[in-house]
Design a protein around this motif. Structure first.
Motif, PDB file in Angstrom:
ATOM      1  N   GLY A 516       0.109 -22.140   1.241  1.00  0.00           N
ATOM      2  CA  GLY A 516      -0.064 -22.440   2.652  1.00  0.00           C
ATOM      3  C   GLY A 516       0.890 -21.719   3.585  1.00  0.00           C
ATOM      4  O   GLY A 516       0.832 -21.926   4.790  1.00  0.00           O
ATOM      5  N   GLU A 517       1.777 -20.876   3.056  1.00  0.00           N
ATOM      6  CA  GLU A 517       2.726 -20.146   3.888  1.00  0.00           C
ATOM      7  C   GLU A 517       2.411 -18.655   3.843  1.00  0.00           C
ATOM      8  O   GLU A 517       2.033 -18.121   2.806  1.00  0.00           O
ATOM      9  N   ARG A 518       2.596 -17.988   4.961  1.00  0.00           N
ATOM     10  CA  ARG A 518       2.389 -16.543   4.987  1.00  0.00           C
ATOM     11  C   ARG A 518       3.512 -15.863   5.766  1.00  0.00           C
ATOM     12  O   ARG A 518       4.018 -16.391   6.751  1.00  0.00           O
ATOM     13  N   ALA A 519       3.882 -14.694   5.291  1.00  0.00           N
ATOM     14  CA  ALA A 519       4.929 -13.895   5.914  1.00  0.00           C
ATOM     15  C   ALA A 519       4.400 -12.478   6.090  1.00  0.00           C
ATOM     16  O   ALA A 519       3.841 -11.904   5.159  1.00  0.00           O
ATOM     17  N   PRO A 520       4.563 -11.895   7.284  1.00  0.00           N
ATOM     18  CA  PRO A 520       4.087 -10.526   7.473  1.00  0.00           C
ATOM     19  C   PRO A 520       4.908  -9.536   6.664  1.00  0.00           C
ATOM     20  O   PRO A 520       6.134  -9.653   6.546  1.00  0.00           O
ATOM     21  N   GLY A 521       4.232  -8.590   6.070  1.00  0.00           N
ATOM     22  CA  GLY A 521       4.877  -7.518   5.317  1.00  0.00           C
ATOM     23  C   GLY A 521       4.053  -6.257   5.484  1.00  0.00           C
ATOM     24  O   GLY A 521       2.834  -6.314   5.687  1.00  0.00           O
ATOM     25  N   TYR A 522       4.679  -5.121   5.399  1.00  0.00           N
ATOM     26  CA  TYR A 522       3.974  -3.875   5.675  1.00  0.00           C
ATOM     27  C   TYR A 522       2.930  -3.551   4.607  1.00  0.00           C
ATOM     28  O   TYR A 522       3.224  -3.554   3.414  1.00  0.00           O
ATOM     29  N   GLU A 523       1.715  -3.292   5.070  1.00  0.00           N
ATOM     30  CA  GLU A 523       0.632  -2.792   4.229  1.00  0.00           C
ATOM     31  C   GLU A 523       0.344  -1.363   4.675  1.00  0.00           C
ATOM     32  O   GLU A 523      -0.003  -1.116   5.834  1.00  0.00           O
ATOM     33  N   ILE A 524       0.482  -0.416   3.755  1.00  0.00           N
ATOM     34  CA  ILE A 524       0.331   1.001   4.067  1.00  0.00           C
ATOM     35  C   ILE A 524      -0.881   1.544   3.329  1.00  0.00           C
ATOM     36  O   ILE A 524      -0.977   1.421   2.098  1.00  0.00           O
ATOM     37  N   GLN A 525      -1.807   2.149   4.069  1.00  0.00           N
ATOM     38  CA  GLN A 525      -2.933   2.837   3.455  1.00  0.00           C
ATOM     39  C   GLN A 525      -2.684   4.340   3.534  1.00  0.00           C
ATOM     40  O   GLN A 525      -2.302   4.855   4.591  1.00  0.00           O
ATOM     41  N   ILE A 526      -2.923   5.019   2.415  1.00  0.00           N
ATOM     42  CA  ILE A 526      -2.693   6.462   2.354  1.00  0.00           C
ATOM     43  C   ILE A 526      -3.950   7.151   1.836  1.00  0.00           C
ATOM     44  O   ILE A 526      -4.534   6.724   0.836  1.00  0.00           O
ATOM     45  N   ARG A 527      -4.375   8.206   2.529  1.00  0.00           N
ATOM     46  CA  ARG A 527      -5.569   8.967   2.134  1.00  0.00           C
ATOM     47  C   ARG A 527      -5.157  10.271   1.456  1.00  0.00           C
ATOM     48  O   ARG A 527      -4.131  10.872   1.794  1.00  0.00           O
ATOM     49  N   PRO A 528      -5.953  10.736   0.511  1.00  0.00           N
ATOM     50  CA  PRO A 528      -5.623  11.997  -0.177  1.00  0.00           C
ATOM     51  C   PRO A 528      -6.067  13.211   0.639  1.00  0.00           C
ATOM     52  O   PRO A 528      -7.035  13.149   1.394  1.00  0.00           O
ATOM     53  N   ASP A 529      -5.363  14.298   0.452  1.00  0.00           N
ATOM     54  CA  ASP A 529      -5.768  15.576   1.027  1.00  0.00           C
ATOM     55  C   ASP A 529      -6.276  16.522  -0.052  1.00  0.00           C
ATOM     56  O   ASP A 529      -6.595  17.680   0.235  1.00  0.00           O
ATOM     57  N   ALA A 530      -6.315  16.051  -1.295  1.00  0.00           N
ATOM     58  CA  ALA A 530      -6.770  16.848  -2.427  1.00  0.00           C
ATOM     59  C   ALA A 530      -7.380  15.902  -3.454  1.00  0.00           C
ATOM     60  O   ALA A 530      -7.526  14.704  -3.207  1.00  0.00           O
ATOM     61  N   ALA A 531      -7.717  16.405  -4.624  1.00  0.00           N
ATOM     62  CA  ALA A 531      -8.354  15.580  -5.650  1.00  0.00           C
ATOM     63  C   ALA A 531      -7.423  14.493  -6.168  1.00  0.00           C
ATOM     64  O   ALA A 531      -7.868  13.412  -6.574  1.00  0.00           O
ATOM     65  N   THR A 532      -6.120  14.787  -6.170  1.00  0.00           N
ATOM     66  CA  THR A 532      -5.144  13.798  -6.614  1.00  0.00           C
ATOM     67  C   THR A 532      -4.260  13.403  -5.441  1.00  0.00           C
ATOM     68  O   THR A 532      -4.109  14.152  -4.465  1.00  0.00           O
ATOM     69  N   LEU A 533      -3.678  12.235  -5.554  1.00  0.00           N
ATOM     70  CA  LEU A 533      -2.784  11.713  -4.513  1.00  0.00           C
ATOM     71  C   LEU A 533      -1.554  11.122  -5.183  1.00  0.00           C
ATOM     72  O   LEU A 533      -1.671  10.237  -6.037  1.00  0.00           O
ATOM     73  N   THR A 534      -0.379  11.622  -4.785  1.00  0.00           N
ATOM     74  CA  THR A 534       0.882  11.156  -5.356  1.00  0.00           C
ATOM     75  C   THR A 534       1.751  10.558  -4.257  1.00  0.00           C
ATOM     76  O   THR A 534       1.955  11.171  -3.200  1.00  0.00           O
ATOM     77  N   THR A 535       2.255   9.337  -4.521  1.00  0.00           N
ATOM     78  CA  THR A 535       3.138   8.657  -3.573  1.00  0.00           C
ATOM     79  C   THR A 535       4.356   8.144  -4.317  1.00  0.00           C
ATOM     80  O   THR A 535       4.237   7.601  -5.419  1.00  0.00           O
ATOM     81  N   SER A 536       5.535   8.320  -3.698  1.00  0.00           N
ATOM     82  CA  SER A 536       6.796   7.898  -4.313  1.00  0.00           C
ATOM     83  C   SER A 536       7.516   6.900  -3.421  1.00  0.00           C
ATOM     84  O   SER A 536       7.445   6.974  -2.184  1.00  0.00           O
ATOM     85  N   PHE A 537       8.237   5.991  -4.077  1.00  0.00           N
ATOM     86  CA  PHE A 537       9.058   4.982  -3.398  1.00  0.00           C
ATOM     87  C   PHE A 537      10.469   5.089  -3.957  1.00  0.00           C
ATOM     88  O   PHE A 537      10.689   4.841  -5.146  1.00  0.00           O
ATOM     89  N   THR A 538      11.419   5.475  -3.090  1.00  0.00           N
ATOM     90  CA  THR A 538      12.802   5.708  -3.525  1.00  0.00           C
ATOM     91  C   THR A 538      13.737   4.831  -2.713  1.00  0.00           C
ATOM     92  O   THR A 538      13.663   4.801  -1.479  1.00  0.00           O
ATOM     93  N   VAL A 539      14.643   4.131  -3.409  1.00  0.00           N
ATOM     94  CA  VAL A 539      15.597   3.244  -2.746  1.00  0.00           C
ATOM     95  C   VAL A 539      16.992   3.846  -2.846  1.00  0.00           C
ATOM     96  O   VAL A 539      17.446   4.236  -3.931  1.00  0.00           O
ATOM     97  N   ASP A 540      17.692   3.935  -1.712  1.00  0.00           N
ATOM     98  CA  ASP A 540      19.072   4.427  -1.653  1.00  0.00           C
ATOM     99  C   ASP A 540      20.004   3.306  -1.239  1.00  0.00           C
ATOM    100  O   ASP A 540      19.602   2.355  -0.569  1.00  0.00           O
TER     101      ASP A 540
END
Length: 540
Positions: A516-540
């Protein structure tokens, strides 16, 4: 009758929030099956906590189950059982399951209010007279409501011994022994089936019905080997239900322990439970809470490391990969990957290689959690749908039951790499995902490729604590900050299509920490520019 809310003095209204039993809270569920009368004799009735306010003889018993108006015990309009004022499934479960009677009954018993107890018994009898079994799951005669109602009747019988409860109890036991039973041969093994059998055992003990007890015991023994995979993972596809099922089966083993001829079954259940507890440890993130996969809330995990403390857990039967590099360092890297059999029970559409990711003491990619069980709710649809998970989705794609399997893996000292292939979105939309997790770089890199499915997009969901610093639509890099001081950099070979944060229509950019509780969080949609799509998440 249902009242306007002004017909009773506020202090006289017994207002109850959501009953934890009705949302399958593991600890609350045990109260319905385990008796403990060391300090309070009424505790042996398995009624759960008592109502905080006295329930006095000779006074109206007015109950408030929000959002409905208050109602008075003994004056409920018969039509309300079939045409209730609220449509939410959890509310209906509590109302027609008579779960609100349990705290009132226990408080009345503790205070010696015998007239009140009798009035509560009469209300149960009236329910059955005014809303008889239609021989279907309509109007509160589904298995889930019937087993909760039997739970209430067992509580009342333990407190009163009233013969008036015998027929109501028989009515609900008949539901749970018939075609509505949630278990074999009508459905796969499920926690509701076990809950029903435990309540039938209590009812059989109360009414001295050994035939009921024999049948329920036989079903428990037969179903136990099918409740978990060979490695001890619940088939219900949710981290929260891993521990819920483990606790229920622990209670089943304790209950069967005194039953003649069940010794081998009890020993087998306990061996499986040892594996199930180890799995729950794997489902515990470095911060001590569970990873939210499937219908799961933010709850405390398990502290102890499994024997041998390996770095990777994999179960192809149920479709789980879990990796971590340390069992003691809260800053270690931790991740999950989902695949395997089609969605069932409390699972979500995350089988196309859905991931979560935690590193350097912060959760990065998260699952949606559990908002409610209301199939008509947009938030419920969101929590279950692929859109609510870290997966790719073809345009107009619909998740189905196509196979999904790990087809390659490589585990090294600082890098874990996995390949998942699936046809979740149909045979013409074969999908391959590779997941690379680098402990040293604190990075997860995911590459997707579809055969014959364009256009398509990756969906990503950040933990609600992340705040956007830079980047947006049409870009290839986004940067986020965290209250801990950490920074997240998202880079992609494609381009950002959209960024949502707590949108309502349609639901997008949400996380559900608790029921019953909800918190907003970022939802990111990413489209490919080629046959494959690579996305990385790096924490510093």
């Amino acid at each position: 009758m249902f009242l306007s809310g002004t017909s009773a003095v506020a202090d006289d209204i017994h207002a109850f929030l959501t009953d934890p039993v009705s949302i399958d809270d593991p600890a609350a569920g045990l109260q319905a099956h385990r008796a403990d009368g060391k300090t309070d004799p009424t505790a042996t009735a398995r009624c759960g906590p008592a109502a905080p306010a006295p329930v006095r003889d000779g006074q109206d018993i007015v109950v408030k189950l929000a959002p409905a108006p208050p109602f008075t015990v003994g004056e409920i309009k018969p039509a309300s059982w079939r045409r209730p004022p609220v449509a939410d499934p959890t509310w209906l479960l509590r109302y027609r399951g008579l779960l609100w009677i349990k705290p009132l009954a226990r408080r009345a018993a503790m205070d010696g209010q015998l007239e009140t107890l009798d009035a509560l018994v009469d209300q149960v009898v009236r329910f059955h007279a005014e809303n008889p079994d239609p021989n279907s799951s309509a109007h509160g005669w589904d298995e889930g409501t019937a087993l909760r109602r039997l739970e209430t009747e067992n509580c009342l019988f333990a407190l009163t011994g009233s013969a008036k409860l015998r027929q109501p109890m028989r009515n609900d036991v008949n539901v749970l022994f018939g075609f509505r039973y949630y278990g074999p041969p009508y459905a796969p093994v499920h926690n509701h089936g076990l809950m029903a059998n435990l309540q039938i055992l209590h009812a059989g003990n109360n009414l001295h019905r050994e035939d009921w007890m024999d049948r329920a015991t036989g079903r428990i023994v037969a179903e136990a080997p099918r409740a978990f995979s060979g490695r001890g993972v619940s088939w219900e596809q949710a981290s929260g239900y891993q521990i819920a099922n483990a606790k229920l089966w622990e209670q089943a083993a304790d209950t069967l322990a005194g039953w003649p001829g069940t010794e081998p079954a009890v020993a087998s259940i306990r061996r499986t439970l040892a594996k199930a507890q180890t799995v729950f440890t794997w489902m515990t993130e470095p911060d001590g809470g569970i990873v939210q996969i499937g219908d799961s809330e933010e709850i405390k995990g398990a502290a102890a490391a499994p024997p041998g403390a390996p770095r990777v857990f994999r179960d192809d039967e149920t479709g789980w990969v879990i990796g971590r590099w340390s069992w003691t360092d809260p800053l270690t890297t931790y991740y999950t990957i989902r695949y395997g059999p089609e969605r069932r029970a409390h699972g979500h559409h995350d089988r196309a290689g859905g991931v979560t990711f935690t590193t350097r003491g912060v959760r990065v990619l998260v699952g949606p959690g559990k908002y409610n069980y209301d199939g008509s709710s947009g938030f419920n649809a969101y929590q279950i749908s692929p859109q609510g998970h870290n997966v790719p989705i073809p345009d107009a794609g619909r998740a189905g039951g196509g196979p999904s399997a790990v087809t390659g893996s490589r585990v090294r000292a600082s890098v874990h790499a996995w390949t998942v292939r699936d046809t979740v979105y149909g045979t013409g939309r074969a999908h391959t995902r590779t997941v690379n997790v680098n402990r040293t770089a604190a990075r997860m890199t995911v590459t997707d490729r579809f055969a014959g499915a364009r256009p398509w997009r990756q969906y990503w969901h950040l933990d609600p604590q992340w705040v956007r610093v830079s980047g947006g639509v049409n870009g290839a890099t986004m940067v986020f900050s965290h209250p801990s001081g950490r920074t997240l950099t998202v880079t992609t070979s494609g381009a950002v299509s959209s960024v949502a944060h707590g949108s309502g229509r349609p639901a997008a950019g949400w996380h559900f920490p608790r029921f019953g509780e909800r918190a907003p969080g970022y939802e990111i949609q990413i489209r490919p520019d080629a046959a494959t799509l690579t996305t990385s998440f790096t924490v510093d």
